[in-house]
Design a protein around this motif. Structure first.
Motif, PDB file in Angstrom:
ATOM      1  N   ARG A  42       0.829  -1.209   0.000  1.00 46.04           N
ATOM      2  CA  ARG A  42       0.000   0.000   0.000  1.00 46.04           C
ATOM      3  C   ARG A  42       0.866   1.263   0.000  1.00 46.04           C
ATOM      4  NH1 ARG A  42      -3.313  -3.156   3.297  1.00 46.04           N
ATOM      5  NH2 ARG A  42      -2.299  -2.372   5.175  1.00 46.04           N
ATOM      6  N   LEU A  43       1.933   1.252   0.760  1.00 43.64           N
ATOM      7  CA  LEU A  43       2.823   2.406   0.813  1.00 43.64           C
ATOM      8  C   LEU A  43       3.486   2.643  -0.545  1.00 43.64           C
ATOM      9  CD1 LEU A  43       4.062   4.656   2.457  1.00 43.64           C
ATOM     10  CD2 LEU A  43       5.786   3.043   3.259  1.00 43.64           C
ATOM     11  N   ARG A  44       3.927   1.567  -1.192  1.00 37.96           N
ATOM     12  CA  ARG A  44       4.532   1.699  -2.522  1.00 37.96           C
ATOM     13  C   ARG A  44       3.522   2.258  -3.514  1.00 37.96           C
ATOM     14  NH1 ARG A  44       7.482  -3.501  -4.489  1.00 37.96           N
ATOM     15  NH2 ARG A  44       8.098  -2.031  -6.080  1.00 37.96           N
ATOM     16  N   GLN A  45       2.269   1.847  -3.399  1.00 35.60           N
ATOM     17  CA  GLN A  45       1.224   2.370  -4.285  1.00 35.60           C
ATOM     18  C   GLN A  45       1.015   3.859  -4.044  1.00 35.60           C
ATOM     19  OE1 GLN A  45      -0.395   0.745  -6.839  1.00 35.60           O
ATOM     20  NE2 GLN A  45      -1.081   2.806  -7.313  1.00 35.60           N
ATOM     21  N   ARG A  46       1.024   4.273  -2.786  1.00 35.79           N
ATOM     22  CA  ARG A  46       0.860   5.696  -2.467  1.00 35.79           C
ATOM     23  C   ARG A  46       2.027   6.514  -3.017  1.00 35.79           C
ATOM     24  NH1 ARG A  46      -0.058   6.269   3.761  1.00 35.79           N
ATOM     25  NH2 ARG A  46      -0.168   8.457   3.171  1.00 35.79           N
ATOM     26  N   ARG A  60       8.591  12.307  -1.048  1.00 35.93           N
ATOM     27  CA  ARG A  60       9.688  12.279  -0.072  1.00 35.93           C
ATOM     28  C   ARG A  60       9.192  11.885   1.319  1.00 35.93           C
ATOM     29  NH1 ARG A  60      11.316  16.854  -2.949  1.00 35.93           N
ATOM     30  NH2 ARG A  60      10.312  18.208  -1.428  1.00 35.93           N
ATOM     31  N   ASN A  61       8.066  12.462   1.713  1.00 33.79           N
ATOM     32  CA  ASN A  61       7.522  12.136   3.051  1.00 33.79           C
ATOM     33  C   ASN A  61       7.107  10.679   3.143  1.00 33.79           C
ATOM     34  OD1 ASN A  61       7.918  14.693   4.131  1.00 33.79           O
ATOM     35  ND2 ASN A  61       5.912  15.432   3.462  1.00 33.79           N
ATOM     36  N   LEU A  62       6.496  10.141   2.104  1.00 30.97           N
ATOM     37  CA  LEU A  62       6.101   8.734   2.104  1.00 30.97           C
ATOM     38  C   LEU A  62       7.327   7.819   2.093  1.00 30.97           C
ATOM     39  CD1 LEU A  62       3.104   8.879  -0.392  1.00 30.97           C
ATOM     40  CD2 LEU A  62       2.986   8.382   2.062  1.00 30.97           C
ATOM     41  N   GLN A  63       8.379   8.205   1.387  1.00 34.22           N
ATOM     42  CA  GLN A  63       9.594   7.393   1.362  1.00 34.22           C
ATOM     43  C   GLN A  63      10.236   7.329   2.732  1.00 34.22           C
ATOM     44  OE1 GLN A  63      11.721   9.361  -1.783  1.00 34.22           O
ATOM     45  NE2 GLN A  63      11.108   7.824  -3.285  1.00 34.22           N
ATOM     46  N   LYS A  64      10.088   8.386   3.510  1.00 33.88           N
ATOM     47  CA  LYS A  64      10.657   8.398   4.863  1.00 33.88           C
ATOM     48  C   LYS A  64       9.933   7.441   5.798  1.00 33.88           C
ATOM     49  CE  LYS A  64      12.280  13.140   4.589  1.00 33.88           C
ATOM     50  NZ  LYS A  64      12.115  14.501   5.137  1.00 33.88           N
TER      51      LYS A  64
END
Length: 65
Positions: A42-46, A60-64
């Motif tokens: 799910r995170l990768r999809q976001r 950037r924020n999601l990658q963190k």
């Protein structure tokens, strides 16, 4: 114990858990891998969706995470 500069350090190596709850078991067998993989999916999809939308700050924020 010496560091890279050759100085002697009096701080013992860390034995305690650095992140996460102290009372939680960290045994690999106790991890719910199906849930962990779903969370990552799910995170990768976001991240992909934000990237396609051109929202680099959100990427950037999601990658963190």
């Amino acid at each position: 114990m010496t560091n890279t500069a050759g100085a002697i350090s009096t701080v013992p190596p860390a034995v305690a858990t650095v992140n996460g709850p102290e009372d939680e078991d960290l045994d690999w067998a106790s991890v719910d891998w199906r849930r962990a993989e779903e969370d990552v999916r799910r995170l990768r999809q976001r991240i992909f969706t934000a990237s396609q939308a051109g929202d680099l700050k959100k990427v950037r924020n999601l990658q963190k995470l």
